[in-house]
Design an enzyme around this catalytic site. Structure first.
Site, mmCIF file in Angstrom:
data_model
loop_
_atom_site.group_PDB
_atom_site.id
_atom_site.type_symbol
_atom_site.label_atom_id
_atom_site.label_comp_id
_atom_site.label_asym_id
_atom_site.label_seq_id
_atom_site.Cartn_x
_atom_site.Cartn_y
_atom_site.Cartn_z
ATOM 1 N N LYS A 70 -9.933 -0.352 7.126
ATOM 2 C CA LYS A 70 -9.949 -0.997 5.793
ATOM 3 C C LYS A 70 -10.756 -2.293 5.836
ATOM 4 C CE LYS A 70 -5.776 1.499 4.641
ATOM 5 N NZ LYS A 70 -4.533 1.603 3.861
ATOM 6 N N GLU B 91 -2.890 11.775 1.594
ATOM 7 C CA GLU B 91 -2.287 10.455 1.749
ATOM 8 C C GLU B 91 -1.508 10.100 0.489
ATOM 9 O OE1 GLU B 91 -4.553 7.898 4.736
ATOM 10 O OE2 GLU B 91 -5.752 7.764 2.912
ATOM 11 N N GLY C 226 0.735 1.931 3.549
ATOM 12 C CA GLY C 226 0.992 0.507 3.753
ATOM 13 C C GLY C 226 2.398 0.064 3.374
HETATM 14 P P1 13P Z 1 -1.292 2.883 6.524
HETATM 15 O O1 13P Z 1 -1.324 3.697 7.789
HETATM 16 O O2 13P Z 1 -1.481 1.420 6.751
HETATM 17 O O3 13P Z 1 -0.125 3.228 5.661
HETATM 18 O O4 13P Z 1 -2.608 3.339 5.687
HETATM 19 C C1 13P Z 1 -2.877 4.678 5.528
HETATM 20 C C2 13P Z 1 -4.236 4.813 4.960
HETATM 21 O O5 13P Z 1 -4.498 4.449 3.824
HETATM 22 C C3 13P Z 1 -5.293 5.387 5.812
HETATM 23 O O6 13P Z 1 -6.438 5.671 5.081
#
Ligand code: 13P
Length: 248
Positions: free
Chosen positions: A11, A165, A171
């Site tokens: 990210k 997802e 998150g």
């Molecule tokens: P997290 O693993 O931080 O929940 O994020 C998942 C994600 O958006 C991966 O692209």
């Protein structure tokens, strides 16, 4: 059999120093061979060259996005051609953060996937429902519409990994249960069988993302239709290695 796939989505995080640190941890890790697991990490654009140049050769890099068509007068955008020029093999498209915060529609994401594939990139295409959509019982309708917008535009799924997802799991620390993930992955595979082909349904990797960590990855990985992970937060930490190892 579908080869296990683990993606690390960094990210909008990191400095040059931090990138070097993560790369160092990855370079020193003992992980299963490329025949067993395909590992791809996705740093922010500006760190792609440094990450790629320092990373071991069995871990590949992905951009987190690219422009929807050929580059040109699109200030601030990065084109698929530029990624190809830098030898970046993968791109993540349609991440829920971009769908929600930057208003990327299903159709726009479909166009992006089509264009990126046409330029020779491999695509991690992201789909997933919000909490509200799940609670109203529309999970499958939402992810089917997101998948259809991609399927309508592309001729081959050979270079596509589908990342389920659920937005409520990203998150939040609220990982989907293994049964919840398996249910949607199985439905997606059925959708592909009915709407694309039995072969595409059989061969396309469907990976799970949303609060995956070193503790919950093993049980998720054991589900029949979970072919790997797209990891956010935990991909910035040494536990990413444990997630890679859940392939075996
Ligand atoms: P997290 O693993 O931080 O929940 O994020 C998942 C994600 O958006 C991966 O692209």
């Amino acid at each position: 059999a579908r080869k296990f796939f683990v993606g690390g989505n960094w990210k909008c995080n990191g400095t040059t120093e931090e990138v070097k640190k993560i790369v160092n941890v990855l370079n020193q890790a003992e992980i299963p061979s490329e025949d067993v697991v395909e590992v791809v990490v996705s740093p922010p654009y500006v760190f792609l060259p440094v990450a790629k140049s320092l990373l071991r050769s069995d871990i590949k890099v992905a951009a987190q996005n690219c422009w929807v068509r050929k580059g040109g007068a699109f200030t601030g955008e990065i084109s698929a051609e530029m990624l190809v020029n830098l030898d970046i093999p993968w791109v993540v498209l349609g991440h829920s953060e971009r769908r929600a915060l930057l208003n990327e529609s299903n159709e726009f994401v479909g166009d992006k996937v089509e264009y990126a594939l046409s330029q020779g990139l491999k695509v991690i295409a992201c789909i997933g429902e919000t909490l509200e959509q799940r609670e109203s019982g529309s999970t499958m309708a939402v992810v089917a519409a997101q998948t259809k917008a991609i399927a309508d535009k592309i001729k081959s799924w050979d270079n596509v990994v589908l990342a389920y997802e659920p937005v409520w799991a990203i998150g939040t620390g609220k990982v989907a249960s293994p049964a919840q993930a398996q249910e949607v992955h199985a439905e997606l595979r059925k959708w592909l069988a009915e709407n694309v082909s039995a072969e595409v349904a059989q061969t396309t990797r469907i990976i799970y993302g949303g609060s995956v960590n070193g503790g919950n990855c093993k049980e998720l990985a054991g589900q029949a239709d979970v072919d790997g992970f797209l990891v956010g937060g935990a991909s910035l930490k040494p536990e990413f290695i444990d997630i890679i190892k859940s392939a075996t």
